[in-house]
Scaffold this active site. Sequence first.
Site, short mmCIF file in Angstrom:
data_model
loop_
_atom_site.label_atom_id
_atom_site.label_comp_id
_atom_site.label_asym_id
_atom_site.label_seq_id
_atom_site.Cartn_x
_atom_site.Cartn_y
_atom_site.Cartn_z
N SER A 140 24.87 73.35 9.54
CA SER A 140 23.66 72.70 9.02
C SER A 140 23.06 71.74 10.04
O SER A 140 21.84 71.58 10.09
CB SER A 140 23.96 71.97 7.70
OG SER A 140 24.91 70.96 7.89
N GLU A 141 23.89 71.14 10.89
CA GLU A 141 23.37 70.27 11.96
C GLU A 141 24.20 70.40 13.23
O GLU A 141 25.42 70.53 13.17
CB GLU A 141 23.39 68.79 11.56
CG GLU A 141 22.61 68.45 10.31
CD GLU A 141 21.12 68.52 10.48
OE1 GLU A 141 20.63 68.55 11.64
OE2 GLU A 141 20.43 68.53 9.44
N THR A 142 23.50 70.32 14.35
CA THR A 142 24.14 70.11 15.64
C THR A 142 23.56 68.82 16.21
O THR A 142 22.33 68.67 16.28
CB THR A 142 23.91 71.29 16.60
OG1 THR A 142 24.52 72.46 16.04
CG2 THR A 142 24.52 71.02 17.96
#
Length: 288
Positions: A45-47
Amino acid sequence: MQIPIFTVDAFTNRPFSGNPAAVCLLENDLDEDLHQKIATEMNLSETAFIRKLHPGDDFTKGSCFGLRWFTPANEVPLCGHATLAAAAVLFHIQKNTNSVLTFMTLSGELKARQVEDHIVLDLPLYLTYPQVVQEVEELIKAAVGDMIVQDVRYSPDTKKLLVRLSDAYERSVLEELQVSAQRFLSAEKTGRVKGIILTLKGNSSGKHKGHDFYSRYFAPWYGVLEDPVTGSAHAVLSSYWSEQLGKKEMLAFQCSHRGGELKISLRNDGRVDIAGQIAIVLEGNLNF
């Protein structure tokens, strides 16, 4: 090129639960298009990308860094769980010696500090405003069908819609709810809503007692159908539930399949401290 990368499960103390984020440590500037390519490749969902603000900075001794967050589809202005993950990499892997870390971000300065076995994030607190139900009727129906809705609020700063289910429902009802990305995207095409928060008042009795409120969070407009545990959504939920419950200290649980717990403390400066635990599950290098 080689970039150190880590996967950190945030808002949990157990591997493979909470919310996973990838964290990249950038020794040098990265070509702009590579941020998105890496985030798409990692497919979490996030980097998060931590960068040095000055050439002489050091990940072990520095106290201030740049921080950006990318979903598989685009850059976002705020991500709590990936900030927690970034702080964990600096504190636990880089053995950063500072008691407080400051991140320069699209949402201004964010701070992270260690308190016992938690990392505490100092985040903006976002207010919600009453929302005319008729304007978002189709979207609410896409989210909860014919379930009874007790309150609907909108956060203009974050473009999040908060939908509170009736107090009559148990936590299991929220956990078992099935949603469809396509129905959300068909119901909301205006760009006014970029995330939908479903929330439920906590139960003071029964096996789950102790949590003040529950939530689930959906952001298919950002390429994430359901986010497992969401710091930025709790920057909205904190103001709402503090007002509803008359409390400044709260314990929240996000009821996704992976699940995660957040300790919330409203500050006197109009911001909110959100604390969570972490589990580091992967260390390696990107090579390209």
